[in-house]
Design a protein around this motif. Sequence first.
Motif, PDB file in Angstrom:
ATOM      1  N   VAL A 108       0.771  -1.357   0.172  1.00  0.00           N
ATOM      2  CA  VAL A 108      -0.167  -0.360  -0.160  1.00  0.00           C
ATOM      3  C   VAL A 108       0.770   1.031   0.155  1.00  0.00           C
ATOM      4  O   VAL A 108       1.755   1.840   1.179  1.00  0.00           O
ATOM      5  CB  VAL A 108      -0.779   0.148   1.278  1.00  0.00           C
ATOM      6  N   SER A 109       1.217   2.421  -1.070  1.00  0.00           N
ATOM      7  CA  SER A 109       1.640   3.216  -1.118  1.00  0.00           C
ATOM      8  C   SER A 109       1.032   4.473  -1.182  1.00  0.00           C
ATOM      9  O   SER A 109      -0.462   4.182  -1.921  1.00  0.00           O
ATOM     10  CB  SER A 109       2.341   3.391  -2.478  1.00  0.00           C
ATOM     11  N   LEU A 123      -5.654   0.983   6.310  1.00  0.00           N
ATOM     12  CA  LEU A 123      -5.647   0.168   5.618  1.00  0.00           C
ATOM     13  C   LEU A 123      -4.399  -1.335   5.247  1.00  0.00           C
ATOM     14  O   LEU A 123      -4.821  -2.447   4.854  1.00  0.00           O
ATOM     15  CB  LEU A 123      -5.469   0.847   3.905  1.00  0.00           C
ATOM     16  N   ALA A 124      -3.242  -0.586   5.706  1.00  0.00           N
ATOM     17  CA  ALA A 124      -2.010  -2.207   5.468  1.00  0.00           C
ATOM     18  C   ALA A 124      -2.597  -2.732   6.718  1.00  0.00           C
ATOM     19  O   ALA A 124      -2.165  -4.214   6.372  1.00  0.00           O
ATOM     20  CB  ALA A 124      -0.560  -0.873   5.624  1.00  0.00           C
ATOM     21  N   ASP A 125      -2.901  -2.548   7.818  1.00  0.00           N
ATOM     22  CA  ASP A 125      -3.184  -3.161   8.659  1.00  0.00           C
ATOM     23  C   ASP A 125      -4.002  -4.147   8.600  1.00  0.00           C
ATOM     24  O   ASP A 125      -3.854  -5.715   8.035  1.00  0.00           O
ATOM     25  CB  ASP A 125      -3.748  -2.546   9.778  1.00  0.00           C
ATOM     26  N   VAL A 158      -4.718   7.570   7.523  1.00  0.00           N
ATOM     27  CA  VAL A 158      -5.683   6.950   5.871  1.00  0.00           C
ATOM     28  C   VAL A 158      -4.989   5.664   5.532  1.00  0.00           C
ATOM     29  O   VAL A 158      -5.910   5.212   5.442  1.00  0.00           O
ATOM     30  CB  VAL A 158      -5.571   8.301   4.987  1.00  0.00           C
ATOM     31  N   LEU A 159      -3.325   5.741   6.073  1.00  0.00           N
ATOM     32  CA  LEU A 159      -3.235   4.126   5.140  1.00  0.00           C
ATOM     33  C   LEU A 159      -2.790   2.851   5.986  1.00  0.00           C
ATOM     34  O   LEU A 159      -2.738   1.426   5.854  1.00  0.00           O
ATOM     35  CB  LEU A 159      -2.112   4.388   4.163  1.00  0.00           C
ATOM     36  N   VAL A 171     -12.700   7.302   0.362  1.00  0.00           N
ATOM     37  CA  VAL A 171     -12.464   5.941   0.406  1.00  0.00           C
ATOM     38  C   VAL A 171     -11.945   5.156   0.327  1.00  0.00           C
ATOM     39  O   VAL A 171     -12.121   4.248   0.551  1.00  0.00           O
ATOM     40  CB  VAL A 171     -12.149   6.541  -1.379  1.00  0.00           C
ATOM     41  N   VAL A 172     -10.899   5.304   1.357  1.00  0.00           N
ATOM     42  CA  VAL A 172      -9.898   4.330   1.657  1.00  0.00           C
ATOM     43  C   VAL A 172     -10.310   4.393   3.242  1.00  0.00           C
ATOM     44  O   VAL A 172     -10.749   3.040   3.984  1.00  0.00           O
ATOM     45  CB  VAL A 172      -9.074   5.101   2.457  1.00  0.00           C
TER      46      VAL A 172
END
Length: 310
Positions: free
Chosen positions: A198-199, A217-219, A213-214, A302-303
């Motif tokens: 995830v970048s 999602l990465a988790d 935010v990221l 969105v994320v």
Amino acid sequence: MSILVLAEHDNKTLNGATLNVVAAAQKIGGDITVLVAGSGAQAVADAAAKVAGVSKVLLADNAAYANQLAENVAALVADLGKGYSHILAAATTNGKNILPRVAALLDVSMITDIIAVEGPKTFKRPIYAGNAIATVESSEAIVVATVRGTAFDPVASEGGSASVEAVAEVKDAGISKFINEEIVKSERPELAAARIVVSGGRGVGSGENYHKVLDPLADKLGAAQGASRAAVDAGFVPNDMQVGQTGKIVAPDLYIAVGISGAIQHLAGMKDSKVIVAINKDEEAPINAVADYWLVGDLNTVVPELVSKL
């Protein structure tokens, strides 16, 4: 033919990039010797001896190689390499630091970043940030080359039974010394070897927002985290997270690009990913040209919604 492969390691474990280099060596053909230059690195040598396809392991265990200073290791590789037809290393920061010096010491030209083996001395390598592929043939007596790991499937880490031989030779150039290193520790997978990445890019707005935010999602995906050069230059994340031509080359099963416009420099480092998902509010962003799926929208909305559905 005989091939010398420089092992990538931290004096404790053998880096997976070495397995990709051995795979490239097998395509060239011939006896494969792995050189482990380090200090207290017997465990690395033992691991290298078990790698499928390796005929012999050379262990240069000395304090001079403890931190793998390029000046010292290059002198050792150049001296030992005179008896081989090929000298290979991974196209990592370490390999790209050492092998050009080896080539200079041997007075031969080198080939960088090979992605395919067409023959014993003929290889393919990307040029123009990966927009073209060049086929090059070496006329040198000793071929010195770095290998792009993502282009070759790694060989098995078990199954080999190579002998381990000690190298007594010590090359200490005495012109550089190790001061210190700062290693970013993370529970997440190593970026270059991760199956999911995830970048985030400049579009995430700030370092604080990048993690807000990221990280969730990465988790959820068990993914490694990366970033574009713009995000790194802006100070959002450390530079060891940079994906691109001047960063790390990745080719995961899934690459999710969030707020990344898709500059050529970045695309060169990730466009070989099997599935690319782009999330960007600009539907004309260049990254859409390589994305398998793209979603036009505000990443801040969105994320989190995507995370809630996972």
